[in-house]
Design an enzyme around this catalytic site. Structure first.
Site, mmCIF file in Angstrom:
data_model
loop_
_atom_site.group_PDB
_atom_site.id
_atom_site.type_symbol
_atom_site.label_atom_id
_atom_site.label_comp_id
_atom_site.label_asym_id
_atom_site.label_seq_id
_atom_site.Cartn_x
_atom_site.Cartn_y
_atom_site.Cartn_z
ATOM 1 N N ARG A 134 0.810 -1.213 0.000
ATOM 2 C CA ARG A 134 0.000 0.000 0.000
ATOM 3 C C ARG A 134 0.853 1.276 0.000
ATOM 4 O O ARG A 134 1.744 1.421 -0.830
ATOM 5 C CB ARG A 134 -0.998 -0.067 1.166
ATOM 6 C CG ARG A 134 -1.957 -1.261 1.036
ATOM 7 C CD ARG A 134 -2.547 -1.713 2.364
ATOM 8 N NE ARG A 134 -3.327 -0.671 2.977
ATOM 9 C CZ ARG A 134 -4.602 -0.409 2.704
ATOM 10 N NH1 ARG A 134 -5.234 -1.119 1.796
ATOM 11 N NH2 ARG A 134 -5.250 0.537 3.340
ATOM 12 N N SER A 183 6.948 11.263 9.284
ATOM 13 C CA SER A 183 5.862 10.496 9.887
ATOM 14 C C SER A 183 4.601 10.579 9.035
ATOM 15 O O SER A 183 4.250 11.648 8.533
ATOM 16 C CB SER A 183 5.544 11.039 11.287
ATOM 17 O OG SER A 183 6.523 10.654 12.215
ATOM 18 N N ASP A 227 -2.441 11.856 9.925
ATOM 19 C CA ASP A 227 -3.834 11.766 9.515
ATOM 20 C C ASP A 227 -4.426 13.156 9.656
ATOM 21 O O ASP A 227 -4.120 13.856 10.627
ATOM 22 C CB ASP A 227 -4.581 10.768 10.417
ATOM 23 C CG ASP A 227 -5.945 10.389 9.871
ATOM 24 O OD1 ASP A 227 -6.785 11.295 9.696
ATOM 25 O OD2 ASP A 227 -6.201 9.191 9.651
ATOM 26 N N TYR A 254 -7.866 5.777 18.225
ATOM 27 C CA TYR A 254 -7.012 6.071 17.064
ATOM 28 C C TYR A 254 -6.720 7.568 16.975
ATOM 29 O O TYR A 254 -5.576 7.975 16.750
ATOM 30 C CB TYR A 254 -7.695 5.589 15.792
ATOM 31 C CG TYR A 254 -7.004 6.021 14.516
ATOM 32 C CD1 TYR A 254 -5.865 5.363 14.055
ATOM 33 C CD2 TYR A 254 -7.489 7.108 13.777
ATOM 34 C CE1 TYR A 254 -5.224 5.767 12.891
ATOM 35 C CE2 TYR A 254 -6.855 7.516 12.614
ATOM 36 C CZ TYR A 254 -5.723 6.846 12.178
ATOM 37 O OH TYR A 254 -5.090 7.264 11.028
ATOM 38 N N LYS A 268 -2.938 9.135 17.059
ATOM 39 C CA LYS A 268 -2.380 9.938 15.980
ATOM 40 C C LYS A 268 -2.077 11.368 16.454
ATOM 41 O O LYS A 268 -1.119 11.993 15.982
ATOM 42 C CB LYS A 268 -3.336 9.977 14.787
ATOM 43 C CG LYS A 268 -3.250 8.773 13.877
ATOM 44 C CD LYS A 268 -1.862 8.611 13.238
ATOM 45 C CE LYS A 268 -1.872 7.538 12.143
ATOM 46 N NZ LYS A 268 -0.510 7.195 11.696
#
Length: 256
Positions: A13, A142, A145, A159, A163
């Protein structure tokens, strides 16, 4: 001597696209994987057919960061592959929802896993390779998101928190490691979707709604992310910055 890039979760991916981007730009690459040995080996074979002895693989559970001796062993194994590290890319991570109504035992397991892959491992891997990166005036990138700052994704509280911690790490290490090591991040928006069997929340209907929320009316590609990573590696006067590669999604983002 060629520079060397270590990419965590580099077998598939987005990680795979990043590995190829570095290799296409004359880097030697180290492809870290945990379960995807076949994918990692096939990618290495493909790249080594282009340039002999330019790609190597290494297996590790990111839980190695929980034990200093195991972590030190991993560092030694990495350094034995090409003898140096110039670029460290934190790509490997877990991504799945956490239902607010789940039992506490499940939440504890989710917490341990999501914080391990999205926060603790990037920090401790950065620490263990710090001296090598300082010596080579290296770079840390890094994968974050667009939900990591201010606009959490509904249904993903653990999550989001993990993040956000990783986001804070980028800013902190950019200061701590300056002026010799630059630290930046790339935040994908609606990009390549998780595998269906790993995230049932992202069904076709949800995917369609997400695509409609993007001003550019399309999802991003792994190559979009890889090119942003490569840009940051080659931008000597940028540190402590997070680039959103999201088709404009963060302009309209309201969570959910």
């Amino acid at each position: 001597m060629k520079k060397v890039a270590l990419i965590t979760g580099g077998a598939k991916r987005i990680g795979k696209a990043i590995v190829r981007a570095f290799h296409n730009n004359s880097f030697n690459v180290i492809i870290h994987y945990h379960h995807s040995q076949t994918d990692a080996q096939n990618l290495a074979d493909e790249l080594n057919a282009i340039c002999d002895n330019s790609a190597k693989i290494i297996k590790a559970d990111l839980a190695i960061v929980n034990d200093k001796n195991t972590l030190a062993d991993f560092k030694n194994q990495v350094m034995a592959l090409f003898g140096r590290i110039d670029i460290l890319v934190h790509n490997a991570s877990s991504f799945y929802p956490s239902d607010i109504n789940d039992e506490v035992d499940k939440w504890q397991n989710d917490w341990d896993d999501l914080f391990l892959t999205n926060a603790k491992a990037p920090l401790f891997l950065s620490h263990v390779f710090k001296d090598e990166l300082v010596k080579n005036h290296g770079t840390i990138i890094s994968l974050l998101d667009i939900h990591a700052k201010d606009k959490p994704f509904i249904g993903y509280p653990i999550y989001n928190m993990a993040k956000s911690a990783h986001h804070g790490m980028v800013l902190s290490l950019a200061l701590e490691l300056a002026p010799t090591v630059r630290v930046n991040g790339v935040s994908p928006g609606v990009n390549i979707f998780p595998e269906c069997n790993k995230n049932h929340e992202l069904n076709d209907s949800t995917k369609d709604e997400l695509i409609k929320s993007v001003p550019l009316q399309s999802i991003g590609t792994p190559d979009d992310i890889a090119q942003a990573v490569l840009f940051l590696v080659n931008a000597p006067y940028i540190t402590g910055q997070i680039i959103a590669v999201d088709g404009g999604r963060s302009l309209t983002l309201k969570g959910g």
